[in-house]
Enzyme design. Structure first.
Site, PDB file in Angstrom:
ATOM      1  N   CYS A 107       2.517  -1.652  15.236  1.00 51.75           N
ATOM      2  CA  CYS A 107       1.886  -1.945  14.193  1.00 51.75           C
ATOM      3  C   CYS A 107       1.535  -3.023  13.439  1.00 51.75           C
ATOM      4  CB  CYS A 107       3.529  -1.824  13.360  1.00 51.75           C
ATOM      5  SG  CYS A 107       4.324  -1.334  11.371  1.00 51.75           S
ATOM      6  N   GLY A 115       6.975  -2.022   5.719  1.00 50.09           N
ATOM      7  CA  GLY A 115       8.837  -2.271   5.525  1.00 50.09           C
ATOM      8  C   GLY A 115      10.035  -1.998   6.026  1.00 50.09           C
ATOM      9  N   GLU A 116      10.384  -1.811   6.410  1.00 49.32           N
ATOM     10  CA  GLU A 116      11.734  -1.270   6.847  1.00 49.32           C
ATOM     11  C   GLU A 116      13.204  -0.831   6.138  1.00 49.32           C
ATOM     12  OE1 GLU A 116      12.905  -0.136  10.068  1.00 49.32           O
ATOM     13  OE2 GLU A 116      14.784   0.315   8.505  1.00 49.32           O
ATOM     14  N   CYS A 170       3.676   8.451   0.789  1.00 44.92           N
ATOM     15  CA  CYS A 170       3.911   7.491   1.451  1.00 44.92           C
ATOM     16  C   CYS A 170       4.184   6.651   1.408  1.00 44.92           C
ATOM     17  CB  CYS A 170       3.140   7.436   3.054  1.00 44.92           C
ATOM     18  SG  CYS A 170       3.135   6.374   4.230  1.00 44.92           S
ATOM     19  N   CYS A 173      -0.976   6.300   9.787  1.00 45.17           N
ATOM     20  CA  CYS A 173       0.910   5.425  10.454  1.00 45.17           C
ATOM     21  C   CYS A 173       0.385   4.109  11.033  1.00 45.17           C
ATOM     22  CB  CYS A 173       1.462   6.009  10.949  1.00 45.17           C
ATOM     23  SG  CYS A 173       2.411   7.332  10.715  1.00 45.17           S
ATOM     24  N   SER A 189      12.410   6.531  14.007  1.00 48.59           N
ATOM     25  CA  SER A 189      10.898   5.548  14.669  1.00 48.59           C
ATOM     26  C   SER A 189      11.818   5.879  16.406  1.00 48.59           C
ATOM     27  CB  SER A 189      10.512   4.691  14.927  1.00 48.59           C
ATOM     28  OG  SER A 189      10.337   5.206  13.038  1.00 48.59           O
ATOM     29  N   LEU A 190      11.404   5.847  17.459  1.00 41.71           N
ATOM     30  CA  LEU A 190      11.845   5.834  19.336  1.00 41.71           C
ATOM     31  C   LEU A 190      11.028   5.538  19.531  1.00 41.71           C
ATOM     32  CD1 LEU A 190      15.405   6.380  20.173  1.00 41.71           C
ATOM     33  CD2 LEU A 190      14.063   8.723  20.315  1.00 41.71           C
ATOM     34  N   HIS A 191       9.730   5.905  19.490  1.00 36.62           N
ATOM     35  CA  HIS A 191       9.134   5.912  20.673  1.00 36.62           C
ATOM     36  C   HIS A 191       9.526   5.120  22.409  1.00 36.62           C
ATOM     37  CE1 HIS A 191       6.931   5.401  17.459  1.00 36.62           C
ATOM     38  NE2 HIS A 191       7.000   4.478  16.799  1.00 36.62           N
ATOM     39  N   CYS A 205       7.539  -4.524  15.276  1.00 40.54           N
ATOM     40  CA  CYS A 205       7.254  -3.397  16.653  1.00 40.54           C
ATOM     41  C   CYS A 205       5.737  -3.834  16.934  1.00 40.54           C
ATOM     42  CB  CYS A 205       7.062  -2.512  15.433  1.00 40.54           C
ATOM     43  SG  CYS A 205       9.133  -1.418  14.689  1.00 40.54           S
ATOM     44  N   SER A 214      12.386   6.674   7.102  1.00 39.29           N
ATOM     45  CA  SER A 214      11.841   6.481   8.291  1.00 39.29           C
ATOM     46  C   SER A 214      12.620   5.546   8.517  1.00 39.29           C
ATOM     47  CB  SER A 214      10.656   7.030   8.627  1.00 39.29           C
ATOM     48  OG  SER A 214      10.313   6.768   9.974  1.00 39.29           O
ATOM     49  N   CYS A 268       6.749  -6.497   6.406  1.00 39.51           N
ATOM     50  CA  CYS A 268       8.496  -5.755   7.779  1.00 39.51           C
ATOM     51  C   CYS A 268       9.128  -7.489   8.175  1.00 39.51           C
ATOM     52  CB  CYS A 268       7.759  -4.500   7.968  1.00 39.51           C
ATOM     53  SG  CYS A 268       8.911  -4.148   8.819  1.00 39.51           S
ATOM     54  N   GLU A 312       0.513  -0.895   0.217  1.00 35.27           N
ATOM     55  CA  GLU A 312      -0.166   0.186  -0.134  1.00 35.27           C
ATOM     56  C   GLU A 312       1.495   1.284   0.231  1.00 35.27           C
ATOM     57  OE1 GLU A 312      -3.596  -1.706   2.753  1.00 35.27           O
ATOM     58  OE2 GLU A 312      -2.595  -0.996   3.048  1.00 35.27           O
ATOM     59  N   ASN A 364      -2.467   5.097  16.155  1.00 39.91           N
ATOM     60  CA  ASN A 364      -3.536   4.992  14.647  1.00 39.91           C
ATOM     61  C   ASN A 364      -4.263   3.322  15.580  1.00 39.91           C
ATOM     62  OD1 ASN A 364      -3.528   6.901  13.420  1.00 39.91           O
ATOM     63  ND2 ASN A 364      -1.514   6.365  12.950  1.00 39.91           N
TER      64      ASN A 364
HETATM   65  N1  SAH Z   1       9.795   0.778   9.311  1.00 47.44           N
HETATM   66  C1  SAH Z   1       9.847   1.941   9.254  1.00 47.44           C
HETATM   67  C2  SAH Z   1       9.088   2.578   8.289  1.00 47.44           C
HETATM   68  C3  SAH Z   1       7.497   2.365   8.882  1.00 47.44           C
HETATM   69  S1  SAH Z   1       6.802   2.634   9.755  1.00 47.44           S
HETATM   70  C4  SAH Z   1      10.249   3.092  10.640  1.00 47.44           C
HETATM   71  O1  SAH Z   1       9.821   2.185  10.819  1.00 47.44           O
HETATM   72  O2  SAH Z   1      10.671   3.730  10.621  1.00 47.44           O
HETATM   73  C5  SAH Z   1       6.405   4.718   9.641  1.00 47.44           C
HETATM   74  C6  SAH Z   1       5.925   5.258  10.689  1.00 47.44           C
HETATM   75  O3  SAH Z   1       4.741   4.677  11.583  1.00 47.44           O
HETATM   76  C7  SAH Z   1       6.493   4.889  12.434  1.00 47.44           C
HETATM   77  O4  SAH Z   1       7.926   6.110  13.028  1.00 47.44           O
HETATM   78  C8  SAH Z   1       6.325   3.850  13.085  1.00 47.44           C
HETATM   79  O5  SAH Z   1       6.900   3.784  14.624  1.00 47.44           O
HETATM   80  C9  SAH Z   1       4.944   4.369  12.822  1.00 47.44           C
HETATM   81  N2  SAH Z   1       4.034   3.630  13.466  1.00 47.44           N
HETATM   82  C10 SAH Z   1       3.702   2.248  13.616  1.00 47.44           C
HETATM   83  N3  SAH Z   1       2.336   2.426  14.128  1.00 47.44           N
HETATM   84  C11 SAH Z   1       1.625   2.876  14.652  1.00 47.44           C
HETATM   85  C12 SAH Z   1       0.832   3.022  14.519  1.00 47.44           C
HETATM   86  N4  SAH Z   1      -0.608   1.882  15.097  1.00 47.44           N
HETATM   87  N5  SAH Z   1       0.191   4.387  15.144  1.00 47.44           N
HETATM   88  C13 SAH Z   1       1.198   5.721  15.521  1.00 47.44           C
HETATM   89  N6  SAH Z   1       2.187   5.436  14.494  1.00 47.44           N
HETATM   90  C14 SAH Z   1       2.250   3.668  14.010  1.00 47.44           C
END
Ligand code: SAH
Length: 346
Positions: A121, A165-166, A107, A339, A220-222, A118, A197, A114, A94, A296
């Site tokens: 996700c 994907g990464e 995007c 996202c 994507s730190l979190h 995570c 990203s 992937c 997608e 989300n």
């Molecule tokens: N693999 C890469 C790019 C894809 S994810 C990465 O990790 O950066 C794109 C972004 O969406 C990342 O910052 C990811 O952490 C975030 N993301 C994943 N699941 C999410 C969710 N359910 N709600 C909000 N952001 C999310």
């Protein structure tokens, strides 16, 4: 038995030139075909009107053009468009068009499914995985550029590699696609308008720095606490924060390009003062900004968006420490285009 035809877009311009010479034609023909394939994104040899019929037939006999096909297009109430893209082997990825008053952002996906896991996700839940080829990434961008012109009367202005994907686990193909996107023979876009990203693969971040790439980096730190980050992004056990930090310092040293940290604040996971303090400390290693992303939901009970109070706390403490922070609202939620929601549900 019929021989399997090769995807013509796997050939470089030089290889195309050599192919024509080997077939008794001029090397220049290779440039013309290359222009059709990339500059004009041709879907068939028949479209190549400045190439003779015989030559087109010869190409047809030797090659295929594995274009993607937009199988389904969904439009959100907020203008966001999600494309379900069918690949030549019938797998689906997608990509999303996100319009704002001043820009249109694509995007795009870099893998089917992937490589990472995570917990928050939706894409991570998909089993099947393969890397996308450079042309499959490029085609997603072309499709969105066309939609942007059609529906918003303007060309695409920005690209983020934040789909499925990464990207750094498909490094060579992502870089080859960006080369095509930025080259004058492709879309001629400025690399400053492209953001890759990553969840943070230290070795690859260093490699990108050594290549002196000109696009932007988002991580994507979190969480800036190993224990917490490993619990939500298990690969952090293999690539701990100390390694990530070292790679990011290296990146900044080489590129002088500020890093964006993407960060979701979840209830009961990373919503305490301790979490914010760790983030502030992490942000000081290299010039950076923080993008607080709205969560989300992906239909499980573990992850819940933190209260506004926790998000305001993050914002205030980061700002007090001189760190730029933005709060990003989700787009396209009603069509599962936001996202982390990309999971081929359409
Ligand atoms: N693999 C890469 C790019 C894809 S994810 C990465 O990790 O950066 C794109 C972004 O969406 C990342 O910052 C990811 O952490 C975030 N993301 C994943 N699941 C999410 C969710 N359910 N709600 C909000 N952001 C999310």
């Amino acid at each position: 038995m019929q021989a399997i035809k090769k995807d013509i877009r796997a050939l470089t311009k030089e290889q195309l030139r050599t192919f024509f010479e080997a077939h008794g034609d001029k090397a220049f023909r290779g440039n013309q075909v290359y222009e059709w394939l990339w500059g004009k994104a041709a879907h068939s040899f028949d479209e190549m009107t400045n190439i003779s019929k015989e030559t087109r037939q010869m190409l047809e006999d030797n090659f295929v053009i594995n274009n993607i096909r937009v199988d389904q297009m969904q439009r959100s109430n907020d203008g966001t468009i999600k494309n379900a893209v069918r690949l030549h082997d019938d797998l689906i990825v997608e990509s999303v068009l996100i319009p704002t008053p001043t820009r249109t952002t694509a995007c795009v996906s870099s893998q089917v499914g992937c490589s990472l896991d995570c917990k928050f996700c939706a894409t991570a839940k998909l089993k099947r995985m393969r890397n996308l080829n450079p042309d499959e990434i490029y085609d997603q961008v072309v499709a969105i550029d066309n939609e942007s012109r059609l529906y918003f009367d303007r060309p695409l202005s920005n690209i983020v590699f934040m789909g499925m994907g990464e990207p750094l686990m498909n490094y060579n193909n992502v870089l080859a696609a960006i080369d095509k996107i930025t080259s004058p023979e492709g879309l001629g876009m400025s690399p400053r308008r492209i953001t890759v990203s990553t969840s943070g693969v230290p070795k690859m971040i260093k490699k990108m720095a050594d290549t002196e790439v000109k696009f932007k980096l988002a991580v994507s730190l979190h969480s800036a606490i190993d224990e917490v980050r490993t619990s939500i992004m298990p690969f952090n056990a293999t690539f701990p924060l100390a390694d990530l930090r070292e790679a990011l310092e290296y990146w900044y040293g080489k590129t002088k390009s500020r890093i964006t940290y993407e960060y979701v604040v979840w209830k009961g996971i990373n919503d305490t003062r301790n979490d914010v303090d760790a983030l502030v400390k992490f942000c000081k290693f290299a010039p950076s900004k923080v993008n607080l992303i709205e969560y989300n939901p992906i239909g499980d009970e573990v992850f819940k968006q933190a209260d506004n109070r926790a998000i305001e706390m993050y914002q205030q403490i980061l700002e007090r420490n001189g760190i730029t922070v933005t709060v990003r609202r989700s787009r396209g939620k009603d069509i599962d285009a936001a996202c982390g929601q990309l999971a081929n549900k359409s």
